[in-house]
Design an enzyme around this catalytic site. Structure first.
Site, PDB file in Angstrom:
ATOM      1  N   ALA A  12      65.257  -4.697 -48.625  1.00  0.00           N
ATOM      2  CA  ALA A  12      64.587  -5.780 -47.893  1.00  0.00           C
ATOM      3  C   ALA A  12      64.991  -5.898 -46.429  1.00  0.00           C
ATOM      4  CB  ALA A  12      64.860  -7.111 -48.610  1.00  0.00           C
ATOM      5  N   ASP A  62      74.082  -0.627 -53.358  1.00  0.00           N
ATOM      6  CA  ASP A  62      73.333   0.599 -53.630  1.00  0.00           C
ATOM      7  C   ASP A  62      72.551   0.372 -54.928  1.00  0.00           C
ATOM      8  OD1 ASP A  62      72.490   3.100 -54.475  1.00  0.00           O
ATOM      9  OD2 ASP A  62      74.335   4.116 -53.854  1.00  0.00           O
ATOM     10  N   VAL A  63      71.235   0.406 -54.834  1.00  0.00           N
ATOM     11  CA  VAL A  63      70.410   0.097 -56.015  1.00  0.00           C
ATOM     12  C   VAL A  63      70.617   1.073 -57.172  1.00  0.00           C
ATOM     13  CG1 VAL A  63      68.448  -1.235 -55.139  1.00  0.00           C
ATOM     14  CG2 VAL A  63      68.466   1.245 -54.855  1.00  0.00           C
ATOM     15  N   TYR A 154      60.683  13.887 -54.245  1.00  0.00           N
ATOM     16  CA  TYR A 154      60.168  12.547 -53.889  1.00  0.00           C
ATOM     17  C   TYR A 154      58.891  12.256 -54.678  1.00  0.00           C
ATOM     18  CZ  TYR A 154      58.299   8.701 -51.053  1.00  0.00           C
ATOM     19  OH  TYR A 154      57.785   7.488 -50.636  1.00  0.00           O
TER      20      TYR A 154
HETATM   21  P1  NAD Z   1      62.387   2.309 -44.932  1.00  0.00           P
HETATM   22  O1  NAD Z   1      63.195   3.535 -44.805  1.00  0.00           O
HETATM   23  O2  NAD Z   1      62.152   1.457 -43.751  1.00  0.00           O
HETATM   24  O3  NAD Z   1      62.941   1.393 -46.091  1.00  0.00           O
HETATM   25  C1  NAD Z   1      63.584   1.883 -47.228  1.00  0.00           C
HETATM   26  C2  NAD Z   1      64.444   0.779 -47.754  1.00  0.00           C
HETATM   27  O4  NAD Z   1      65.129   1.213 -48.924  1.00  0.00           O
HETATM   28  C3  NAD Z   1      65.499   0.360 -46.730  1.00  0.00           C
HETATM   29  O5  NAD Z   1      65.568  -1.045 -46.677  1.00  0.00           O
HETATM   30  C4  NAD Z   1      66.780   0.953 -47.298  1.00  0.00           C
HETATM   31  O6  NAD Z   1      67.931   0.196 -46.972  1.00  0.00           O
HETATM   32  C5  NAD Z   1      66.508   0.890 -48.775  1.00  0.00           C
HETATM   33  N1  NAD Z   1      67.348   1.823 -49.500  1.00  0.00           N
HETATM   34  C6  NAD Z   1      67.401   3.176 -49.361  1.00  0.00           C
HETATM   35  N2  NAD Z   1      68.345   3.660 -50.166  1.00  0.00           N
HETATM   36  C7  NAD Z   1      68.894   2.604 -50.820  1.00  0.00           C
HETATM   37  C8  NAD Z   1      69.937   2.457 -51.770  1.00  0.00           C
HETATM   38  N3  NAD Z   1      70.596   3.503 -52.261  1.00  0.00           N
HETATM   39  N4  NAD Z   1      70.232   1.217 -52.198  1.00  0.00           N
HETATM   40  C9  NAD Z   1      69.580   0.143 -51.730  1.00  0.00           C
HETATM   41  N5  NAD Z   1      68.589   0.213 -50.833  1.00  0.00           N
HETATM   42  C10 NAD Z   1      68.260   1.435 -50.400  1.00  0.00           C
HETATM   43  O7  NAD Z   1      61.014   2.787 -45.517  1.00  0.00           O
HETATM   44  P2  NAD Z   1      59.760   1.985 -46.071  1.00  0.00           P
HETATM   45  O8  NAD Z   1      58.597   2.746 -45.612  1.00  0.00           O
HETATM   46  O9  NAD Z   1      59.855   0.536 -45.793  1.00  0.00           O
HETATM   47  O10 NAD Z   1      59.922   2.272 -47.649  1.00  0.00           O
HETATM   48  C11 NAD Z   1      59.857   1.263 -48.639  1.00  0.00           C
HETATM   49  C12 NAD Z   1      59.298   1.863 -49.913  1.00  0.00           C
HETATM   50  O11 NAD Z   1      57.940   2.258 -49.694  1.00  0.00           O
HETATM   51  C13 NAD Z   1      60.034   3.120 -50.386  1.00  0.00           C
HETATM   52  O12 NAD Z   1      60.171   3.074 -51.797  1.00  0.00           O
HETATM   53  C14 NAD Z   1      59.093   4.240 -49.997  1.00  0.00           C
HETATM   54  O13 NAD Z   1      59.254   5.372 -50.808  1.00  0.00           O
HETATM   55  C15 NAD Z   1      57.751   3.566 -50.181  1.00  0.00           C
HETATM   56  N6  NAD Z   1      56.673   4.224 -49.440  1.00  0.00           N
HETATM   57  C16 NAD Z   1      56.691   4.296 -48.079  1.00  0.00           C
HETATM   58  C17 NAD Z   1      55.639   4.920 -47.423  1.00  0.00           C
HETATM   59  C18 NAD Z   1      55.601   5.061 -45.928  1.00  0.00           C
HETATM   60  O14 NAD Z   1      54.756   5.820 -45.417  1.00  0.00           O
HETATM   61  N7  NAD Z   1      56.442   4.361 -45.172  1.00  0.00           N
HETATM   62  C19 NAD Z   1      54.588   5.457 -48.156  1.00  0.00           C
HETATM   63  C20 NAD Z   1      54.601   5.356 -49.532  1.00  0.00           C
HETATM   64  C21 NAD Z   1      55.642   4.733 -50.170  1.00  0.00           C
END
Ligand code: NAD
Length: 245
Positions: A12, A62-63, A154
């Site tokens: 978040a 860490d989730v 992924y």
């Molecule tokens: P982002 O990198 O800004 O956010 C990822 C979030 O996950 C961050 O807040 C990070 O702290 C958290 N995170 C990563 N590893 C973690 C861990 N081990 N423990 C706890 N938290 C952890 O990217 P985003 O685009 O906001 O991604 C959010 C979700 O949306 C992800 O699941 C991503 O796969 C998915 N997604 C993103 C896109 C895109 O194009 N941005 C497309 C499809 C899906």
């Protein structure tokens, strides 16, 4: 005040997760926000939640850590009086040739993108079942449906999240718990920072909508799936990709 209407959001501190936390806060939910390492992002989120007058707690974790997530859910359920909505958003991406992906990298991506969903559901579901009410929203990806070259693991983890959602939705429907997935396309967050501006422009040209989506557009779908209007929607995957796949 505890109103037993709490949304728990992982990842978040930035990107899509922060937009989801702020949207659900604006919808009137208490917010339990979990983040991994971005302390600055978490401080920004806290500031905005305070401005909205939201009852919140922010956890650093860490989730993929089963025991730590157990502690956090026990704390959140006690503090907020229950969890009404769980949004499994945390995730990590990797662009690499399949043959270059190490075993450690494979394990890490599986743990962060998929085991995390198991962990959080494991600790949120008993409380939801006991109240016969709840919403679980998992953030997958369009790559989990179509597959992406150089994102094999992924894509596989995101497909696993879709299968998990379909099955858990059926298992929990008798308990009035809806479990759904969102499969975003290219969303403008730091997850896509590895792309150059030229690559981003070329990618956007291939999207029928002609642009990347915004975190707020995904948060709007979460708001629908977290609300009462989605009470007969479960086990579904909603694709938000501007028509890409
Ligand atoms: P982002 O990198 O800004 O956010 C990822 C979030 O996950 C961050 O807040 C990070 O702290 C958290 N995170 C990563 N590893 C973690 C861990 N081990 N423990 C706890 N938290 C952890 O990217 P985003 O685009 O906001 O991604 C959010 C979700 O949306 C992800 O699941 C991503 O796969 C998915 N997604 C993103 C896109 C895109 O194009 N941005 C497309 C499809 C899906």
């Amino acid at each position: 005040m505890m109103n037993n209407k709490c949304a728990f959001i992982t990842g978040a501190s930035g990107g899509i997760g922060k937009a989801i936390a702020l949207r659900l806060a604006a919808d009137g939910f208490d917010i339990a926000a979990c983040y991994y390492s971005d302390d600055l992002g978490a401080t920004e989120l806290e500031k905005e939640l305070k401005n909205l007058g939201t009852n919140y707690r922010i956890y650093k974790a860490d989730v993929s850590d089963h025991n730590r997530m157990k502690e956090i859910f026990e704390d959140a359920i006690e503090f907020f009086g229950g969890i009404s909505v769980l949004v499994n958003n945390a995730g990590m991406a990797q662009q690499k040739l399949f043959t270059d992906i190490s075993e450690d990298e494979f394990d890490r991506i599986c743990a962060v993108n998929f085991k995390s969903v198991y962990n959080c559901c494991k600790f949120a579901v008993p409380d939801m079942v006991s109240r016969k009410s709840g919403k679980i929203i998992n953030i997958s990806s369009m790559w989990g449906i179509s597959g992406a070259s150089c994102e094999t693991v992924y894509s596989a983890t995101k497909a696993a999240v879709i299968g998990f959602t379909k099955a858990l939705g059926k298992e929990l429907a008798p308990s009035n718990i809806q479990v759904n997935c969102i499969a975003p396309g290219a969303i403008d967050t730091k997850m896509n920072n590895s792309l150059s501006d030229d690559d981003k422009a070329a990618f956007a040209d291939e999207i029928p909508a002609g642009r990347f989506g915004t975190p707020e557009e995904i948060a709007g779908i979460v708001s629908f799936l977290a609300g009462k209007d989605s009470s007969y929607v479960t086990s579904q995957t909603l694709v938000a990709d501007g028509g890409f796949i």
